[in-house]
Motif scaffolding. Structure first.
Motif, PDB file in Angstrom:
ATOM      1  N   THR A  45       0.853  -1.191   0.000  1.00  6.38           N
ATOM      2  CA  THR A  45       0.000   0.000   0.000  1.00  6.38           C
ATOM      3  C   THR A  45       0.888   1.240   0.000  1.00  6.38           C
ATOM      4  OG1 THR A  45      -0.077   0.190   2.420  1.00  6.38           O
ATOM      5  CG2 THR A  45      -1.664  -1.285   1.381  1.00  6.38           C
ATOM      6  N   ASN A  46       0.254   2.400   0.009  1.00  4.97           N
ATOM      7  CA  ASN A  46       1.016   3.656   0.042  1.00  4.97           C
ATOM      8  C   ASN A  46       1.374   4.088   1.454  1.00  4.97           C
ATOM      9  OD1 ASN A  46       1.023   4.031  -2.773  1.00  4.97           O
ATOM     10  ND2 ASN A  46      -1.063   4.857  -2.699  1.00  4.97           N
ATOM     11  N   SER A  47       1.104   3.220   2.423  1.00  9.07           N
ATOM     12  CA  SER A  47       1.398   3.561   3.809  1.00  9.07           C
ATOM     13  C   SER A  47       2.907   3.685   4.017  1.00  9.07           C
ATOM     14  CB  SER A  47       0.844   2.482   4.743  1.00  9.07           C
ATOM     15  OG  SER A  47       1.328   2.663   6.046  1.00  9.07           O
ATOM     16  N   PRO A  48       3.412   4.810   4.573  1.00  8.76           N
ATOM     17  CA  PRO A  48       4.853   4.965   4.824  1.00  8.76           C
ATOM     18  C   PRO A  48       5.407   3.883   5.741  1.00  8.76           C
ATOM     19  CG  PRO A  48       3.716   7.061   5.052  1.00  8.76           C
ATOM     20  CD  PRO A  48       2.666   6.009   4.914  1.00  8.76           C
ATOM     21  N   ILE A  49       4.596   3.457   6.728  1.00  8.46           N
ATOM     22  CA  ILE A  49       5.081   2.447   7.663  1.00  8.46           C
ATOM     23  C   ILE A  49       5.271   1.112   6.953  1.00  8.46           C
ATOM     24  CG2 ILE A  49       4.454   1.131   9.711  1.00  8.46           C
ATOM     25  CD1 ILE A  49       3.256   3.611  10.872  1.00  8.46           C
ATOM     26  N   ASP A  50       4.334   0.739   6.046  1.00  8.00           N
ATOM     27  CA  ASP A  50       4.485  -0.513   5.299  1.00  8.00           C
ATOM     28  C   ASP A  50       5.758  -0.487   4.460  1.00  8.00           C
ATOM     29  OD1 ASP A  50       2.217  -1.467   6.391  1.00  8.00           O
ATOM     30  OD2 ASP A  50       0.941  -1.182   4.647  1.00  8.00           O
TER      31      ASP A  50
ATOM     32  N   TYR B 252      13.281  -2.444   5.233  1.00  9.08           N
ATOM     33  CA  TYR B 252      14.138  -2.971   6.299  1.00  9.08           C
ATOM     34  C   TYR B 252      14.326  -4.477   6.143  1.00  9.08           C
ATOM     35  CZ  TYR B 252      15.667  -4.397  10.949  1.00  9.08           C
ATOM     36  OH  TYR B 252      16.346  -4.965  11.988  1.00  9.08           O
ATOM     37  N   GLN B 253      13.223  -5.194   5.888  1.00 11.81           N
ATOM     38  CA  GLN B 253      13.326  -6.639   5.745  1.00 11.81           C
ATOM     39  C   GLN B 253      14.112  -7.010   4.482  1.00 11.81           C
ATOM     40  OE1 GLN B 253       8.874  -7.120   6.879  1.00 11.81           O
ATOM     41  NE2 GLN B 253       9.768  -9.132   7.195  1.00 11.81           N
ATOM     42  N   GLN B 254      13.926  -6.252   3.388  1.00 10.37           N
ATOM     43  CA  GLN B 254      14.686  -6.518   2.166  1.00 10.37           C
ATOM     44  C   GLN B 254      16.178  -6.319   2.414  1.00 10.37           C
ATOM     45  OE1 GLN B 254      13.765  -7.888  -0.465  1.00 10.37           O
ATOM     46  NE2 GLN B 254      11.707  -7.265  -1.151  1.00 10.37           N
ATOM     47  N   ALA B 255      16.542  -5.293   3.157  1.00  9.56           N
ATOM     48  CA  ALA B 255      17.947  -5.032   3.462  1.00  9.56           C
ATOM     49  C   ALA B 255      18.549  -6.176   4.272  1.00  9.56           C
ATOM     50  CB  ALA B 255      18.080  -3.705   4.211  1.00  9.56           C
ATOM     51  N   ARG B 256      17.827  -6.664   5.266  1.00  9.05           N
ATOM     52  CA  ARG B 256      18.338  -7.781   6.080  1.00  9.05           C
ATOM     53  C   ARG B 256      18.560  -9.027   5.237  1.00  9.05           C
ATOM     54  NH1 ARG B 256      14.850  -9.229  11.090  1.00  9.05           N
ATOM     55  NH2 ARG B 256      13.328  -9.455   9.425  1.00  9.05           N
TER      56      ARG B 256
ATOM     57  N   LYS C  70      25.330  -4.845  -2.234  1.00  9.21           N
ATOM     58  CA  LYS C  70      24.906  -3.632  -2.932  1.00  9.21           C
ATOM     59  C   LYS C  70      23.399  -3.424  -2.767  1.00  9.21           C
ATOM     60  CE  LYS C  70      24.799  -1.375  -7.451  1.00  9.21           C
ATOM     61  NZ  LYS C  70      25.114  -1.481  -8.896  1.00  9.21           N
ATOM     62  N   ASN C  71      22.643  -4.509  -2.990  1.00  9.62           N
ATOM     63  CA  ASN C  71      21.186  -4.410  -2.801  1.00  9.62           C
ATOM     64  C   ASN C  71      20.844  -4.049  -1.356  1.00  9.62           C
ATOM     65  OD1 ASN C  71      20.797  -5.050  -5.459  1.00  9.62           O
ATOM     66  ND2 ASN C  71      20.360  -7.221  -5.082  1.00  9.62           N
ATOM     67  N   ALA C  72      21.589  -4.637  -0.431  1.00 13.59           N
ATOM     68  CA  ALA C  72      21.341  -4.349   0.988  1.00 13.59           C
ATOM     69  C   ALA C  72      21.565  -2.868   1.277  1.00 13.59           C
ATOM     70  CB  ALA C  72      22.253  -5.208   1.870  1.00 13.59           C
ATOM     71  N   TYR C  73      22.657  -2.310   0.683  1.00 14.00           N
ATOM     72  CA  TYR C  73      22.949  -0.886   0.895  1.00 14.00           C
ATOM     73  C   TYR C  73      21.830  -0.006   0.336  1.00 14.00           C
ATOM     74  CZ  TYR C  73      25.200   3.661   0.453  1.00 14.00           C
ATOM     75  OH  TYR C  73      25.477   5.003   0.525  1.00 14.00           O
ATOM     76  N   GLU C  74      21.379  -0.332  -0.883  1.00 13.37           N
ATOM     77  CA  GLU C  74      20.316   0.460  -1.505  1.00 13.37           C
ATOM     78  C   GLU C  74      19.024   0.404  -0.688  1.00 13.37           C
ATOM     79  OE1 GLU C  74      20.042  -1.198  -5.377  1.00 13.37           O
ATOM     80  OE2 GLU C  74      21.803  -0.123  -6.166  1.00 13.37           O
ATOM     81  N   GLU C  75      18.697  -0.797  -0.230  1.00  9.04           N
ATOM     82  CA  GLU C  75      17.474  -0.946   0.573  1.00  9.04           C
ATOM     83  C   GLU C  75      17.575  -0.193   1.894  1.00  9.04           C
ATOM     84  OE1 GLU C  75      14.662  -2.215  -0.217  1.00  9.04           O
ATOM     85  OE2 GLU C  75      15.181  -3.159  -2.120  1.00  9.04           O
ATOM     86  N   ILE C  76      18.758  -0.251   2.526  1.00  6.83           N
ATOM     87  CA  ILE C  76      18.899   0.419   3.826  1.00  6.83           C
ATOM     88  C   ILE C  76      18.859   1.934   3.655  1.00  6.83           C
ATOM     89  CG2 ILE C  76      21.408   0.754   4.062  1.00  6.83           C
ATOM     90  CD1 ILE C  76      19.044  -0.784   6.678  1.00  6.83           C
TER      91      ILE C  76
ATOM     92  N   GLN D 289      16.979   3.486   1.356  1.00  3.79           N
ATOM     93  CA  GLN D 289      15.540   3.764   1.245  1.00  3.79           C
ATOM     94  C   GLN D 289      14.878   3.705   2.617  1.00  3.79           C
ATOM     95  OE1 GLN D 289      13.752   4.717  -1.409  1.00  3.79           O
ATOM     96  NE2 GLN D 289      15.644   4.786  -2.625  1.00  3.79           N
ATOM     97  N   PHE D 290      15.291   2.730   3.409  1.00  6.63           N
ATOM     98  CA  PHE D 290      14.755   2.567   4.766  1.00  6.63           C
ATOM     99  C   PHE D 290      15.011   3.816   5.611  1.00  6.63           C
ATOM    100  CE2 PHE D 290      16.252   1.514   9.086  1.00  6.63           C
ATOM    101  CZ  PHE D 290      15.053   1.154   9.671  1.00  6.63           C
ATOM    102  N   ARG D 291      16.241   4.353   5.536  1.00  6.09           N
ATOM    103  CA  ARG D 291      16.595   5.525   6.338  1.00  6.09           C
ATOM    104  C   ARG D 291      15.810   6.763   5.901  1.00  6.09           C
ATOM    105  NH1 ARG D 291      23.167   4.596   6.421  1.00  6.09           N
ATOM    106  NH2 ARG D 291      23.203   3.025   8.113  1.00  6.09           N
ATOM    107  N   LYS D 292      15.610   6.916   4.586  1.00  5.34           N
ATOM    108  CA  LYS D 292      14.858   8.074   4.097  1.00  5.34           C
ATOM    109  C   LYS D 292      13.429   8.058   4.642  1.00  5.34           C
ATOM    110  CE  LYS D 292      17.397   8.724  -0.244  1.00  5.34           C
ATOM    111  NZ  LYS D 292      17.312   8.654  -1.721  1.00  5.34           N
ATOM    112  N   ILE D 293      12.803   6.895   4.534  1.00 12.09           N
ATOM    113  CA  ILE D 293      11.417   6.803   5.031  1.00 12.09           C
ATOM    114  C   ILE D 293      11.391   6.930   6.550  1.00 12.09           C
ATOM    115  CG2 ILE D 293       9.370   5.329   5.141  1.00 12.09           C
ATOM    116  CD1 ILE D 293      10.269   4.117   2.496  1.00 12.09           C
ATOM    117  N   LYS D 294      12.400   6.349   7.219  1.00  8.68           N
ATOM    118  CA  LYS D 294      12.472   6.412   8.687  1.00  8.68           C
ATOM    119  C   LYS D 294      12.540   7.862   9.160  1.00  8.68           C
ATOM    120  CE  LYS D 294      15.235   4.599  12.537  1.00  8.68           C
ATOM    121  NZ  LYS D 294      15.710   5.833  13.132  1.00  8.68           N
TER     122      LYS D 294
END
Length: 644
Positions: free
Chosen positions: A305-310, A316-320, A329-335, A337-342
């Motif tokens: 969904t468009n929910s920021p929390i989702d 976060y789970q993709q990065a782990r 590299k994928n982990a870095y990119e995901e983390i 994105q995680f930090r921006k939304i966080k």
């Protein structure tokens, strides 16, 4: 057969023929079938996707049916629902308030209108007003047997607001009341919703084990009744609590059962499916089954969904997962994105807004259930009317004919009963009038006689103390002075209770000062009043005051209550008094003659006012007294006033 009976039967036959012709006539606004056509149009219009056309159509219906209160109420409520769904909360509130103005002509809709107004205030984040209207909705639903909305629905919304305000104990109290009413009405679907709400509140209180047992009860009910949509929500919350308790195996078992429900296509929202798959992914990640974890995380992404929390949790789970699988590299990119939304959602204002939106979503979902229930009741009522029409016609003829032969006997019995009732009321009037006069005489004597003598004794004591200062150090002197002070206060309080002077300012003022006077640190007394009471006669005011006085004293002295609620409501044709305590309760006796003097005195006063008394009480569960008094009654104009 006498001529009068033959004429009467002829009138009955004409009436039956008129009913038959009305059934075959084309629908119009005054016929039952014509009204149903309009109501069906209102229901269909509310479902239109074009908000502007829907509102215009509903306003046209309102303008064309100004004399029909029920159609006005339904049309205004439908217009409010359309505005609410469109996000125009202030406009929705005005529509619901317009519906409430017509509810005076159709009392069964009082509760529904107040519930809708509460929803609008909730959307406007005015929780205090929302709670007030939900409370009134529940009160009306319980007091009006034919209410359109069950009291359980209003109690559910009231519990949601209190939970939003983090008043979890109060939320659980009203949710439990809703559960009791839903069980009585056998509304199994909404009972499941209420039990689910109870479990969620227990979880918010930190009572996780108790919450699991409550949610398991809801799950069993859903399985029995095949409420798959509701069962999915219950199982999802149970799994989340198992994870909080560090019980991954039980959580996995619960989530697996919830996942099996998806195959049936039960209209489960995407956000709940997304949450389920993310939780399954997390469990398999903890078990180092990364392939399965990735599978379920991809499945969750399909329902994103468009929910920021989702999005925040998914990144976060993709990065782990990427990190554990060596995809750095994928982990870095995901983390990243995680930090921006966080950073964007850590603002307390945004978090509160998200919580508010979740609460409003749950309220809208419940409101839809209420609307569906109302439409179902309306349809069933119309079908029942059509089915029973012919039966009613034949039974009507028979009953009227039987009534002709028994009318003269019933009339004689009615006259005799009325004479007896009139004599009883007159007797009670004289007894209670004499009792009130004697109270005022005693109050006068206490005030002018004994209290004056005590005042004189106190003056002499002070004079002796001034003349012999050494006496003021003596304990006996001070003890006598203290006794005189205490006795004087007790006499003033006794005189005040015997003849309260505040009644000259109205019943509300008298009860307000009485409750404030008798309230203690151990007992909280809450007094609420809705309506206008200036038209009460003096004798009505006195008797209502004495009833409240006696019930409050019973709660203080006999019930050992810690909380007493006094509620006075004005309705179009009656006044309603409700006194509720949380004391030890009592078992009612079948024979009223064996009851205590206080309760018999209350019954006499209610009988004098031509009202009704209902008592609900069980041992250790508190007592509720409900008294309904008609506005118009034949009573003496006044009683002698006390000279205080």
């Amino acid at each position: 057969m006498s001529k009068s009976i033959r004429v009467f039967l002829f009138v009955v036959l004409v009436l039956c023929r008129t009913i038959l012709l009305a059934q075959n006539h084309a629908p119009d606004h005054t016929s039952s079938s014509g009204r149903q056509v309009i109501i069906d149009e209102i229901n269909k219009t509310e479902q239109l996707s074009d908000t502007t056309i829907a509102i215009q159509t509903l306003h046209r219906i309102i303008a064309e049916n100004g004399a029909d209160a029920e159609i006005q109420i339904k049309a205004f409520i439908a217009s409010g629902n359309v505005q609410l769904q469109a996000g125009h909360f202030q406009h929705a509130l005005k529509q619901y308030q317009s519906a409430l103005r017509f509810a005076a002509q159709a009392p069964p809709y009082f509760s529904l209108c107040h519930n809708k107004i509460g929803n609008a205030y909730n959307m406007l984040s005015d929780q205090d007003n929302a709670a007030w209207h939900y409370n009134r909705s529940a009160r009306y639903s319980e007091s009006i047997a034919s209410s359109v909305i069950p009291a359980s629905y209003a109690y559910s919304n009231l519990g949601t607001i209190l939970s939003q305000q983090k008043q979890y104990d109060k939320a659980l109290y009203y949710t439990e009341k809703g559960i009791v009413l839903a069980r009585k009405s056998k509304d199994q679907k909404f009972l499941a919703t209420l039990i689910l709400n109870k479990g969620l509140n227990q979880n918010l209180k930190g009572e996780n084990e108790l919450a699991l047992r409550t949610l398991d009860t809801a799950a069993q009910l859903c399985r029995k009744e095949h409420f798959d949509r509701k069962l999915f929500t219950v199982l999802l919350n149970m799994g989340n609590i198992h994870l909080e308790l560090k019980q991954p195996e039980q959580a996995l078992k619960t989530y697996t059962e919830a996942r099996a429900l998806l195959a049936a296509g039960n209209g489960i929202p995407s956000n709940e499916i997304n949450s389920l798959y993310r939780q399954l992914s997390d469990i398999y990640f903890q078990q180092k089954q990364y392939t399965l974890s990735q599978h379920y995380l991809d499945a969750a992404d399909a329902y994103a969904t468009n929910s920021p929390i989702d999005k925040y949790l998914t990144h976060y789970q993709q990065a782990r997962l990427a990190f554990e699988q060596g995809h750095y590299k994928n982990a870095y990119e995901e983390i990243e994105q995680f930090r921006k939304i966080k950073d964007s959602i850590e603002s307390s204002e945004i978090v509160l807004k998200v919580q508010e939106l979740e609460t409003k979503y749950r309220t809208l979902e419940k409101d839809k259930e209420i609307s569906d229930k109302s439409a179902q009741i309306s349809t069933q009522s119309q079908q029942l009317f059509q089915k029973n029409l012919w039966i009613t016609i034949f039974i009507l003829s028979f009953l009227i004919l039987a009534g002709v032969f028994t009318w003269w006997r019933l009339k004689r019995r009615t006259v005799a009963r009325m004479e007896k009732k009139t004599q009883e009321i007159e007797k009670l009037q004289h007894i209670l009038l004499g009792e009130e006069t004697e109270r005022k005489r005693l109050a006068q004597e206490l005030h002018d006689g004994i209290n004056s003598q005590l005042s004189g004794a106190k003056s002499y004591m002070l004079a002796i103390g001034n003349k012999f200062p050494e006496l003021t150090e003596e304990s006996y002197y001070n003890k006598v002075k203290e006794i005189l002070d205490h006795t004087s206060k007790e006499l003033r309080s006794m005189a005040h209770n015997l003849a309260p002077g505040e009644l000259n300012k109205g019943l509300v003022q008298a009860v307000t000062q009485f409750t404030a006077r008798v309230q203690t640190e151990q007992v909280h007394i809450e007094f609420q009043h809705y309506g206008y009471f200036n038209q009460l006669s003096e004798l009505q005011s006195i008797n209502l005051y004495r009833i409240i006085q006696e019930l409050v004293h019973n709660g203080l002295k006999h019930a050992q209550a810690s909380e007493i609620i006094v509620l006075i409501n004005e309705y179009p044709n009656e006044y309603c008094i409700i006194v509720e305590d949380n004391g030890r309760g009592f078992i009612q006796k079948e024979d009223a003659a064996t009851e205590g003097i206080g309760l018999n005195n209350i019954r006499d006063r209610v009988h004098l006012l031509q009202g009704s008394l209902t008592i609900e009480s069980t041992a250790q569960s508190g007592t509720t007294f409900a008294i309904h008094v008609p506005k118009l009654m034949a009573l003496p104009a006044s009683v002698p006033k006390a000279a205080m």
